[in-house]
Design an enzyme around this catalytic site. Structure first.
Site, PDB file in Angstrom:
ATOM      1  N   LYS A   1      -9.671   5.944 -12.187  1.00  0.00           N
ATOM      2  CA  LYS A   1      -9.934   4.452 -12.064  1.00  0.00           C
ATOM      3  C   LYS A   1      -9.751   4.132 -10.807  1.00  0.00           C
ATOM      4  CE  LYS A   1      -7.430   0.577 -12.622  1.00  0.00           C
ATOM      5  NZ  LYS A   1      -8.241  -0.152 -11.763  1.00  0.00           N
TER       6      LYS A   1
ATOM      7  N   CYS B   1      -0.194   2.292   3.970  1.00  0.00           N
ATOM      8  CA  CYS B   1       0.930   2.789   3.475  1.00  0.00           C
ATOM      9  C   CYS B   1       1.651   3.379   4.650  1.00  0.00           C
ATOM     10  CB  CYS B   1       1.216   3.849   2.254  1.00  0.00           C
ATOM     11  SG  CYS B   1       0.015   4.857   2.601  1.00  0.00           S
TER      12      CYS B   1
ATOM     13  N   GLU C   1       6.879  -4.809   2.831  1.00  0.00           N
ATOM     14  CA  GLU C   1       5.872  -4.239   3.255  1.00  0.00           C
ATOM     15  C   GLU C   1       4.845  -5.505   3.135  1.00  0.00           C
ATOM     16  OE1 GLU C   1       2.969  -2.003   0.383  1.00  0.00           O
ATOM     17  OE2 GLU C   1       2.886  -0.590   2.015  1.00  0.00           O
TER      18      GLU C   1
ATOM     19  N   GLU D   1       2.516   7.385  -5.800  1.00  0.00           N
ATOM     20  CA  GLU D   1       2.567   7.128  -4.127  1.00  0.00           C
ATOM     21  C   GLU D   1       2.407   5.821  -4.136  1.00  0.00           C
ATOM     22  OE1 GLU D   1       2.411   9.470  -2.140  1.00  0.00           O
ATOM     23  OE2 GLU D   1       1.905  11.353  -3.175  1.00  0.00           O
TER      24      GLU D   1
HETATM   25  P1  NAD Z   1      -2.088  -2.391  -6.688  1.00  0.00           P
HETATM   26  O1  NAD Z   1      -0.780  -1.545  -7.086  1.00  0.00           O
HETATM   27  O2  NAD Z   1      -2.316  -3.578  -6.949  1.00  0.00           O
HETATM   28  O3  NAD Z   1      -3.079  -1.414  -7.298  1.00  0.00           O
HETATM   29  C1  NAD Z   1      -3.348   0.099  -7.352  1.00  0.00           C
HETATM   30  C2  NAD Z   1      -4.205   0.247  -8.641  1.00  0.00           C
HETATM   31  O4  NAD Z   1      -3.209  -0.107  -9.618  1.00  0.00           O
HETATM   32  C3  NAD Z   1      -5.434  -0.500  -8.812  1.00  0.00           C
HETATM   33  O5  NAD Z   1      -6.289   0.246  -9.341  1.00  0.00           O
HETATM   34  C4  NAD Z   1      -5.237  -1.572  -9.946  1.00  0.00           C
HETATM   35  O6  NAD Z   1      -6.014  -1.963 -10.809  1.00  0.00           O
HETATM   36  C5  NAD Z   1      -3.979  -0.745 -10.727  1.00  0.00           C
HETATM   37  N1  NAD Z   1      -2.949  -1.535 -11.426  1.00  0.00           N
HETATM   38  C6  NAD Z   1      -2.472  -2.611 -11.285  1.00  0.00           C
HETATM   39  N2  NAD Z   1      -1.711  -2.933 -12.176  1.00  0.00           N
HETATM   40  C7  NAD Z   1      -1.648  -1.776 -12.997  1.00  0.00           C
HETATM   41  C8  NAD Z   1      -0.895  -1.705 -14.475  1.00  0.00           C
HETATM   42  N3  NAD Z   1      -0.038  -2.595 -14.774  1.00  0.00           N
HETATM   43  N4  NAD Z   1      -0.996  -0.499 -14.910  1.00  0.00           N
HETATM   44  C9  NAD Z   1      -1.905   0.464 -14.503  1.00  0.00           C
HETATM   45  N5  NAD Z   1      -2.687   0.286 -13.378  1.00  0.00           N
HETATM   46  C10 NAD Z   1      -2.592  -0.811 -12.429  1.00  0.00           C
HETATM   47  O7  NAD Z   1      -1.924  -1.801  -5.233  1.00  0.00           O
HETATM   48  P2  NAD Z   1      -3.111  -2.015  -4.115  1.00  0.00           P
HETATM   49  O8  NAD Z   1      -2.872  -3.455  -3.764  1.00  0.00           O
HETATM   50  O9  NAD Z   1      -4.393  -1.586  -4.510  1.00  0.00           O
HETATM   51  O10 NAD Z   1      -3.000  -1.097  -2.990  1.00  0.00           O
HETATM   52  C11 NAD Z   1      -1.888  -1.353  -1.802  1.00  0.00           C
HETATM   53  C12 NAD Z   1      -0.676  -0.535  -2.239  1.00  0.00           C
HETATM   54  O11 NAD Z   1      -0.819   0.931  -2.559  1.00  0.00           O
HETATM   55  C13 NAD Z   1       0.211  -0.706  -1.008  1.00  0.00           C
HETATM   56  O12 NAD Z   1       1.669  -1.051  -1.444  1.00  0.00           O
HETATM   57  C14 NAD Z   1       0.166   0.475  -0.424  1.00  0.00           C
HETATM   58  O13 NAD Z   1       1.356   0.586   0.395  1.00  0.00           O
HETATM   59  C15 NAD Z   1      -0.155   1.499  -1.649  1.00  0.00           C
HETATM   60  N6  NAD Z   1      -0.647   2.682  -0.993  1.00  0.00           N
HETATM   61  C16 NAD Z   1       0.129   3.934  -0.772  1.00  0.00           C
HETATM   62  C17 NAD Z   1      -0.438   5.178  -0.378  1.00  0.00           C
HETATM   63  C18 NAD Z   1       0.749   6.129  -0.558  1.00  0.00           C
HETATM   64  O14 NAD Z   1      -0.146   7.447  -0.232  1.00  0.00           O
HETATM   65  N7  NAD Z   1       1.820   6.211  -0.643  1.00  0.00           N
HETATM   66  C19 NAD Z   1      -1.709   5.135  -0.071  1.00  0.00           C
HETATM   67  C20 NAD Z   1      -2.423   3.813  -0.072  1.00  0.00           C
HETATM   68  C21 NAD Z   1      -1.891   2.718  -0.616  1.00  0.00           C
END
Ligand code: NAD
Length: 474
Positions: free
Chosen positions: A168, A276, A374, A242
């Site tokens: 997804k 991140c 963050e 992650e």
């Molecule tokens: P987010 O958590 O809002 O969304 C990530 C994904 O999770 C999306 O596909 C979203 O639709 C889904 N999602 C949201 N709520 C959910 C739920 N209750 N159940 C299942 N899926 C759900 O994150 P974002 O805003 O898209 O991305 C930014 C975040 O990702 C930042 O915190 C960043 O640091 C982190 N990130 C981490 C890494 C790493 O490798 N550690 C890499 C890239 C981004």
């Protein structure tokens, strides 16, 4: 743009528009999967699992190698799509494509080197060995900051190990993932790789609760990670997380200032700070602090900020109005603190796009919200330090533990820091460089499980002990 389920494309139950972050205008209408379509995708992955798990590593490697070739053949189109959907400079999207292909090629090779760590007689009359088994059906949930790269990091190890996948993308940035599904369509048997688009609260949550899903892998926010882990715990699914980061950058007096400024300018504002590993939390020793502030503030003033195809563009907009407001909220709250000073780039920005200028906040104290949380935007804090032990303590003193860097010419200092810093990755005189052979993953609230490297294959397999009583086999 279509969903990809059981080897075939499908329209969604409904549609919505994704927006161009550079202009705020509608970019593309995309399908959203219904609950029934998610169930179909999971059922297809379940059905395909035994067959895919039974293929030879060489066959799985061949499919991944072909997919890497197709990404390269279509790199220009994919990079363009990614740049427009995320609002990132074209050069950055161009830079990501070969790395995604390299990552898939790494896992194609690694699939053929999977091995149990031991085989032998550990008690009288019995021989034991270890088999590495795929886990089953994996739900993979990706974020919006590096949509195609995160998709690649996820499907590479999962498929290489013999699992089947329901992927997804983020509902804000699904475009390159739909294209990935088209490019992969004839490379894997039906059901091995499925793409369903939709919101986290509906499609994402349904995947996490689904009884036929064996493992969930999420890249996203810490709060989302907690929700996913909670939902997955109901059926004791494996979870691979992650999550966010708040990377400290410890700069000693003896650091190479030119190298620091060049690297922090890139690694702090790359992807508009929506990264991140962003180099966002600087601790500068007293003797270099003022020169660093001066040089870095000149560097952000000279940055080219605009839409992806702008000539020499170095930084784009934030992903959405909501994300821009979130970052502005951090800045507004910080402005109430008199000890902070704000230096912002003076670029002219399109008011319709979700832009903010590159910003430096000096005089930051370790306990400030902006240092602890963050921000995920183009904002770097700078904190002065005199005492090395204090700086290292501050560096570790946040909830996150993804990555850190230390800048010095003194080997002893570098060695002390790399041992003491509690992060999944510590760079010395560098920040942000990643390679397919090395693991990427967090400590503490940055999550658990690794992307890339053979450690990811550990996460996507289970070790089975087989023991045979000697002399009883006919
Ligand atoms: P987010 O958590 O809002 O969304 C990530 C994904 O999770 C999306 O596909 C979203 O639709 C889904 N999602 C949201 N709520 C959910 C739920 N209750 N159940 C299942 N899926 C759900 O994150 P974002 O805003 O898209 O991305 C930014 C975040 O990702 C930042 O915190 C960043 O640091 C982190 N990130 C981490 C890494 C790493 O490798 N550690 C890499 C890239 C981004």
């Amino acid at each position: 743009m279509k969903l990809f389920i059981d080897g075939d494309t499908q329209t969604g139950q409904s549609t919505e528009w994704v927006h161009d972050p550079s202009t705020g205008e509608k970019l593309q209408e995309v399908p959203l999967a219904s609950t029934e379509q998610v169930d179909q995708a999971v059922a297809a992955a379940r059905k395909a699992f035994p067959g895919w798990a039974d293929t030879s590593p060489a066959d799985r490697a061949r499919a991944l190698l072909k997919l890497a070739d197709r990404l390269e053949e279509n790199a220009a189109e994919l990079a363009d799509l990614e740049a427009r959907n995320v609002g990132k400079p074209k050069f950055l999207a161009d830079f990501e494509l070969p790395f995604i292909a390299d990552n898939l090629r790494f896992f194609a090779g690694a699939a053929r080197c999977l091995e149990g760590r031991s085989a032998g007689e550990y008690t009288a009359g019995r021989t034991s060995w270890i088999r590495r088994e795929p886990i089953g059906v994996i739900a993979q949930i990706a974020p919006w900051n590096y949509p195609l790269m995160m998709a690649g990091w996820k499907i590479g190890p999962a498929l290489a190990a013999g699992n089947t996948v329901v992927l997804k993308p983020s509902e804000m940035t699904p475009l390159t993932t739909f294209r990935l599904a088209e490019l992969a369509a004839d490379l894997f048997p039906a059901g091995v790789f499925n793409v369903v688009n939709g919101h986290g609260a509906t499609v994402g949550a349904h995947l996490c609760q689904h009884k036929e899903v064996d493992m969930v892998s999420l890249t996203g926010d810490v709060g989302t990670g907690k929700e996913v882990a909670r939902a997955a715990s109901q059926s004791l699914k494996r979870v691979h997380l992650e999550l966010g980061g708040k990377a400290p950058v410890i700069i000693y007096d003896d650091a190479d200032l030119d190298l620091v400024v060049e690297t922090v300018k890139f690694a702090g504002y790359m992807n508009t700070g929506q990264d991140c590993t962003a180099a966002c939390r600087i601790y500068a020793q007293a003797g270099i602090h003022d020169r660093l502030v001066e040089r870095l503030s000149a560097a952000i003033d000279s940055m080219v900020v605009g839409e992806p195809n702008l000539e020499n563009c170095e930084m784009g907009p934030l992903i959405s109005q909501r994300q821009r407001e979130r970052v502005q909220g951090f800045l507004e709250r910080a402005k109430a603190h008199k000890h902070l000073e704000f230096l912002a780039g003076k670029q002219k920005l399109n008011p319709n796009g979700f832009f903010l200028p590159p910003t430096i906040v000096t005089g930051a104290r370790h306990e400030d919200e902006m240092v602890q949380k963050e921000v995920f935007g183009p904002v770097i804090t700078i904190t002065r330090f005199s005492d090395e032990a204090q700086a290292l303590q501050w560096a570790n003193g946040v909830d996150y533990g993804l990555s850190a860097s230390v800048w010095t010419r003194d080997l002893d200092k570098a060695m002390r820091a790399t041992k003491y810093l509690h992060f999944g990755c510590v760079w010395v005189n560098d920040h942000g460089t990643l390679v397919s052979e090395m693991p990427h993953g967090g400590f503490k609230h940055s999550g658990y499980g690794k992307d890339m490297s053979s450690y990811a294959l550990d996460d996507y397999t289970d070790a089975k002990h087989v023991m045979v009583r000697l002399g009883a086999l006919g």
